[in-house]
Design an enzyme around this catalytic site. Structure first.
Site, PDB file in Angstrom:
ATOM      1  N   CYS A  66      62.098 -18.179 -26.223  1.00  0.00           N
ATOM      2  CA  CYS A  66      62.570 -17.801 -27.560  1.00  0.00           C
ATOM      3  C   CYS A  66      61.641 -18.335 -28.653  1.00  0.00           C
ATOM      4  O   CYS A  66      61.405 -19.542 -28.748  1.00  0.00           O
ATOM      5  CB  CYS A  66      63.993 -18.326 -27.762  1.00  0.00           C
ATOM      6  N   GLY A  67      61.120 -17.421 -29.495  1.00  0.00           N
ATOM      7  CA  GLY A  67      60.226 -17.821 -30.576  1.00  0.00           C
ATOM      8  C   GLY A  67      60.890 -18.737 -31.582  1.00  0.00           C
ATOM      9  O   GLY A  67      60.284 -19.713 -32.049  1.00  0.00           O
ATOM     10  N   HIS A  68      62.147 -18.447 -31.951  1.00  0.00           N
ATOM     11  CA  HIS A  68      62.876 -19.292 -32.910  1.00  0.00           C
ATOM     12  C   HIS A  68      63.069 -20.697 -32.344  1.00  0.00           C
ATOM     13  O   HIS A  68      62.995 -21.694 -33.069  1.00  0.00           O
ATOM     14  CB  HIS A  68      64.242 -18.677 -33.244  1.00  0.00           C
ATOM     15  N   CYS A  69      63.324 -20.778 -31.033  1.00  0.00           N
ATOM     16  CA  CYS A  69      63.499 -22.085 -30.378  1.00  0.00           C
ATOM     17  C   CYS A  69      62.209 -22.892 -30.435  1.00  0.00           C
ATOM     18  O   CYS A  69      62.221 -24.100 -30.680  1.00  0.00           O
ATOM     19  CB  CYS A  69      63.935 -21.898 -28.925  1.00  0.00           C
TER      20      CYS A  69
END
Length: 499
Positions: A56-59
């Site tokens: 996950c990019g946001h993670c």
């Protein structure tokens, strides 16, 4: 012998159990698994857990701030712990706590889970956890304690009061309990008031950027609490921040619903001076409007404002106080602080007109049984009409709207012969309205505009079948009417008679 064997067996089981529930660390962050999750929330009365996915990019963007916050909290005199769990590998714990997207942050207090309501920077995460770890308000009894309170967390509020046994002290406590991000303290010590040169009944709010003061007036009840919350929020964030998905999740859901958005290319020569001018002009309004810098590469944001890279640099005020967003476009020199201040002054004074999207109406729009209304034709065809109008506001991509479409067409056909009732629809992704009572927050939204247009529209909340709409119209229409039965119903009656 049996006792010895039993003792050895018990020791091995205990050792295996301890090993299976041992909690590893990644830096200062506890690493949780399905096997140690329950033990972790039992051991730590306060624990923040980041349910994440490795891909996950946001993670990934949250990870460094989360790790820094963990270091800050671990270094406290009484350490506070935060943890993470790979929800793609340890699915049992994630499913139990309803994790459906990444990252999902949940706070466990005495084992009870609650949604995390703080920001996504290291400072915001650590301030949130410090606030949650102790009483809602800390009591300060000396200048030294006051200084230590501000040193412990760079963004904090100290209420300076006449007495800690007073209505205003109770009000401060009540407010502090509802404020997640700002640590609160209060004092009635004269030496502290003298040290800060503040009068009793005021609030000293310190941030890494500056110190702000505000007189505490809770005589206004709920309104006063809302005003203080907005004031604190406005001063707790930067005068202008650069857009990112992580920041937007927290800031755009805050109490300030007016956003000054500056679109620009940060690499352009001299643009830093432009940003400085915007900050200066917007500073007086920081508790009323968020100032946001958006790069010209953020194409989705540009499209939301009907802009392209060729339109950059420019500024827009996005007003979401009434629900649906209204857009006010800047005219002036972005490099002049006075122009920005004038722009915001005129907006809050109500001197600006919103720019509304509209498709061009065509003659065919009004020839069908269901009339197609555009932004530019709404005034004439709906507000100036003497008809009762039942109107669907839809989005072309909306699944519920697509399901409703054939039923809406049938309704239009059934009402085609009723002169004083109009069935209509509007694509609200391509058209906008600034009309009292029209607040479109989801699709489809169905509104009834009575023939007496001095009355605000009625929100339709009934069923989504043709008989439901007809029953509603018969109840609300300005004149009684009848419609012919559907052909299918007539055919069924004929069959019954033949039998």
């Amino acid at each position: 012998m049996n006792r010895l064997l039993f003792g050895l067996f018990a020791a091995v089981v205990a050792l295996q159990s301890a090993m299976s529930t041992a909690i590893d660390k990644d830096g200062s962050v506890l690493v949780l698994t399905d096997s140690n999750f329950e033990d972790a929330i039992k051991e730590h009365k306060l624990l923040l857990v980041d349910f994440y996915a490795p891909w996950c990019g946001h993670c990934k963007r949250l990870e460094p701030a989360y790790a820094e916050a963990a270091d800050i909290l671990a270094a406290l005199e009484e350490p506070i712990f935060i943890a993470k769990l790979d929800a793609t590998e340890h699915k049992e714990a994630a499913a139990k706590h309803g994790v459906r997207g990444y990252p999902t942050l949940k706070l466990f207090k005495n084992g009870v889970p609650m949604d995390y309501q703080g920001g996504r920077t290291a400072e915001e995460i650590s301030a949130y956890m410090i606030k949650k770890s102790g009483p809602a308000v800390t009591t300060v009894t000396s200048v030294e304690e006051a200084e230590a309170f501000f040193a412990k967390q760079p963004t904090a509020a100290l209420a300076l009061l006449d007495s800690l046994d007073s209505d205003i002290a109770l009000a401060v406590t009540t407010f502090a309990e509802s404020s997640d991000n700002v640590p609160f303290a209060y004092t009635a010590e004269p030496a502290v008031l003298t040290n800060y040169g503040a009068k009793a009944g005021s609030l000293r709010f310190a941030t890494p950027e500056a110190v702000f003061t505000r007189f505490l007036d809770f005589t206004g009840g709920v309104t006063a609490f809302e005003e203080l919350n907005t004031w604190l929020f406005g001063h707790s964030i930067a005068p202008m921040f650069e857009f990112s998905p992580e920041k937007s999740m927290h800031l755009f859901s805050g109490p300030i619903r007016v956003h000054l958005i500056a679109f620009g290319d940060a690499t352009e020569a001299g643009f830093a001076d432009t940003v400085a001018a915007i900050k200066e002009g917007a500073n007086k309004f920081r508790t009323k409007a968020l100032s946001i810098l958006v790069g010209k590469n953020e194409t989705r944001i540009l499209e939301a404002f009907d802009l392209t890279e060729k339109d950059v640099p420019t500024m827009v005020i996005a007003d979401m106080r009434a629900g649906a967003m209204k857009r006010f476009f800047f005219e002036g020199d972005m490099a002049k602080a006075f122009d920005t201040e004038k722009f915001l002054t005129n907006f809050f004074a109500g001197h600006l007109k919103a720019k509304l999207k509209s498709e061009e109406p065509v003659p065919e729009d009004m020839e069908k049984a269901v009339k197609v209304i555009k932004g530019k034709s709404f005034q004439k065809e709906v507000l100036e009409s003497d008809k009762d109008v039942l109107m669907e506001f839809y989005a072309p991509w909306c699944g519920h709207c697509k399901t409703l479409e054939p039923k809406w067409d049938v309704l239009g056909d059934r009402l085609a012969g009723v002169e004083h009732v109009m069935t209509a629809k509007m694509d609200y992704t391509a058209n906008e309205l600034d009309v009292p009572g029209v607040d479109i927050r989801g699709f489809p939204t169905i509104l009834f505009f009575p023939a007496d247009k001095t009355k605000e529209p009625v929100v339709y909340k009934g069923g989504r079948e043709v008989p439901d709409f007809l029953a509603f119209l018969k109840e609300h229409a300005s004149k009684p009417f009848e419609v012919e039965e559907e052909e299918e119903e007539e055919e069924e009656e004929e069959v019954k008679e033949e039998l």
